[in-house]
Design a protein around this motif. Structure first.
Motif, PDB file in Angstrom:
ATOM      1  N   THR A 151      17.564   6.300  -1.045  1.00 21.63           N
ATOM      2  CA  THR A 151      16.818   6.823   0.112  1.00 21.63           C
ATOM      3  C   THR A 151      16.429   5.753   1.118  1.00 21.63           C
ATOM      4  OG1 THR A 151      14.654   6.562  -0.942  1.00 21.63           O
ATOM      5  CG2 THR A 151      15.844   8.655  -1.321  1.00 21.63           C
ATOM      6  N   GLY A 152      16.419   4.485   0.682  1.00 20.06           N
ATOM      7  CA  GLY A 152      15.946   3.426   1.563  1.00 20.06           C
ATOM      8  C   GLY A 152      14.429   3.325   1.580  1.00 20.06           C
ATOM      9  N   ASP A 153      13.743   4.197   0.848  1.00 18.02           N
ATOM     10  CA  ASP A 153      12.288   4.187   0.761  1.00 18.02           C
ATOM     11  C   ASP A 153      11.906   3.269  -0.392  1.00 18.02           C
ATOM     12  OD1 ASP A 153       9.598   4.658   0.599  1.00 18.02           O
ATOM     13  OD2 ASP A 153       9.745   6.824   0.333  1.00 18.02           O
ATOM     14  N   ARG A 154      11.333   2.114  -0.062  1.00 19.11           N
ATOM     15  CA  ARG A 154      11.013   1.125  -1.084  1.00 19.11           C
ATOM     16  C   ARG A 154       9.835   1.583  -1.938  1.00 19.11           C
ATOM     17  NH1 ARG A 154       9.677  -4.327   0.638  1.00 19.11           N
ATOM     18  NH2 ARG A 154       8.071  -3.232   1.758  1.00 19.11           N
ATOM     19  N   GLY A 155      10.134   2.279  -2.996  1.00 20.76           N
ATOM     20  CA  GLY A 155       9.092   2.616  -3.948  1.00 20.76           C
ATOM     21  C   GLY A 155       8.292   3.840  -3.584  1.00 20.76           C
ATOM     22  N   ARG A 156       8.964   4.976  -3.432  1.00 21.06           N
ATOM     23  CA  ARG A 156       8.242   6.208  -3.114  1.00 21.06           C
ATOM     24  C   ARG A 156       7.179   6.501  -4.155  1.00 21.06           C
ATOM     25  NH1 ARG A 156      10.812  10.746  -3.751  1.00 21.06           N
ATOM     26  NH2 ARG A 156      12.291   9.843  -5.178  1.00 21.06           N
ATOM     27  N   ALA A 157       7.469   6.202  -5.415  1.00 17.53           N
ATOM     28  CA  ALA A 157       6.532   6.533  -6.481  1.00 17.53           C
ATOM     29  C   ALA A 157       5.401   5.518  -6.593  1.00 17.53           C
ATOM     30  CB  ALA A 157       7.270   6.627  -7.808  1.00 17.53           C
ATOM     31  N   ALA A 158       5.569   4.351  -5.981  1.00 18.89           N
ATOM     32  CA  ALA A 158       4.532   3.330  -6.067  1.00 18.89           C
ATOM     33  C   ALA A 158       3.475   3.573  -5.008  1.00 18.89           C
ATOM     34  CB  ALA A 158       5.149   1.946  -5.889  1.00 18.89           C
ATOM     35  N   GLY A 159       2.220   3.398  -5.405  1.00 19.28           N
ATOM     36  CA  GLY A 159       1.125   3.541  -4.460  1.00 19.28           C
ATOM     37  C   GLY A 159       0.489   2.196  -4.197  1.00 19.28           C
ATOM     38  N   ASN A 160       0.127   1.953  -2.970  1.00 15.15           N
ATOM     39  CA  ASN A 160      -0.563   0.730  -2.585  1.00 15.15           C
ATOM     40  C   ASN A 160      -1.669   1.124  -1.636  1.00 15.15           C
ATOM     41  OD1 ASN A 160      -0.314  -1.614  -0.084  1.00 15.15           O
ATOM     42  ND2 ASN A 160      -1.002  -2.234  -2.095  1.00 15.15           N
ATOM     43  N   GLU A 161      -2.863   0.637  -1.925  1.00 16.92           N
ATOM     44  CA  GLU A 161      -3.982   0.950  -1.048  1.00 16.92           C
ATOM     45  C   GLU A 161      -4.939  -0.225  -1.024  1.00 16.92           C
ATOM     46  OE1 GLU A 161      -7.274   4.460  -0.188  1.00 16.92           O
ATOM     47  OE2 GLU A 161      -5.843   4.692  -1.822  1.00 16.92           O
ATOM     48  N   ARG A 162      -5.538  -0.436   0.127  1.00 17.62           N
ATOM     49  CA  ARG A 162      -6.591  -1.432   0.296  1.00 17.62           C
ATOM     50  C   ARG A 162      -7.857  -0.672   0.634  1.00 17.62           C
ATOM     51  NH1 ARG A 162      -9.456  -4.177   4.022  1.00 17.62           N
ATOM     52  NH2 ARG A 162      -9.926  -6.333   3.569  1.00 17.62           N
ATOM     53  N   VAL A 163      -8.941  -1.001  -0.066  1.00 16.13           N
ATOM     54  CA  VAL A 163     -10.194  -0.291   0.164  1.00 16.13           C
ATOM     55  C   VAL A 163     -11.328  -1.302   0.371  1.00 16.13           C
ATOM     56  CG1 VAL A 163      -9.517   1.761  -1.141  1.00 16.13           C
ATOM     57  CG2 VAL A 163     -10.677  -0.075  -2.315  1.00 16.13           C
ATOM     58  N   ASP A 164     -12.224  -0.940   1.260  1.00 13.41           N
ATOM     59  CA  ASP A 164     -13.439  -1.716   1.468  1.00 13.41           C
ATOM     60  C   ASP A 164     -14.533  -1.087   0.627  1.00 13.41           C
ATOM     61  OD1 ASP A 164     -12.438  -3.581   3.359  1.00 13.41           O
ATOM     62  OD2 ASP A 164     -12.557  -2.047   4.901  1.00 13.41           O
ATOM     63  N   LEU A 165     -15.341  -1.920   0.007  1.00 13.19           N
ATOM     64  CA  LEU A 165     -16.425  -1.449  -0.845  1.00 13.19           C
ATOM     65  C   LEU A 165     -17.748  -2.026  -0.340  1.00 13.19           C
ATOM     66  CD1 LEU A 165     -14.594  -2.139  -4.208  1.00 13.19           C
ATOM     67  CD2 LEU A 165     -14.896   0.081  -3.132  1.00 13.19           C
ATOM     68  N   PRO A 166     -18.174  -1.624   0.850  1.00 16.50           N
ATOM     69  CA  PRO A 166     -19.397  -2.243   1.408  1.00 16.50           C
ATOM     70  C   PRO A 166     -20.634  -1.937   0.602  1.00 16.50           C
ATOM     71  CG  PRO A 166     -18.653  -0.415   2.783  1.00 16.50           C
ATOM     72  CD  PRO A 166     -17.659  -0.584   1.662  1.00 16.50           C
TER      73      PRO A 166
END
Length: 166
Positions: A151-166
């Motif tokens: 598909t050319g989609d690098r890691g559809r099943a992989a999740g990546n997220e950045r969150v702030d925890l103020p």
């Protein structure tokens, strides 16, 4: 960020780092060199705070005193989980908290036990976190790589997220 969103992120991070026995704590020397050390993860539920046990004469105590910005990395390759937490560390001398966090396995690293007067706690107030979550099994990884190749989609099943925890 609402309190509800923060709580959701903390619950997610707690689930991701659960069961990871060793974390890598990164501090900065006075010269600015980054140093990472393995630290035993304390068996308490992550609530936005991380706790580690160390000795008062350790390098990380001096480094945190000079620069409290730290990073803590967790990895569980078999589950496909990688977490990086950045925060502000403080050195805490609280015997009651130390005894609460103490586990018998810590005696391997601290043979004098939880009553050793040289023991201190490192408290990390988590400010931001980033995580990667992908397929944990070899078959899942292979399927993810094959899917990405097609598909050319690098890691559809992989999740990546950045969150702030103020």
């Amino acid at each position: 960020m609402s309190d509800h969103d923060r709580s959701d992120h903390i619950r997610k991070l707690a689930r991701l780092i659960e069961g990871v026995d060793i974390a890598m704590l990164t501090t900065a020397t006075p010269e600015g060199r980054l140093v990472s050390r393995p630290m035993g993860t304390q068996e308490v539920e992550f609530d936005g705070d991380l706790w580690f046990i160390t000795r008062a004469d350790s390098g990380n105590v001096a480094e945190i005193g000079a620069n409290p910005q730290v990073s803590v990395a967790y990895a569980n390759p078999s589950r496909g989980i990688y977490v990086s937490v950045s925060g502000i560390a403080t050195i805490v001398d609280d015997r009651a908290k130390l005894e609460q966090l103490w586990s018998p396995t810590m005696r391997v690293f601290f043979p004098e036990g939880e009553h050793d007067p040289q023991l201190r706690l490192i408290h990390v107030d988590a400010r931001t976190a980033e995580y990667w979550e992908g397929p944990g099994t070899a078959i899942g990884k292979a399927l993810d790589i094959a899917s990405a190749a097609v598909t050319g989609d690098r890691g559809r099943a992989a999740g990546n997220e950045r969150v702030d925890l103020p």
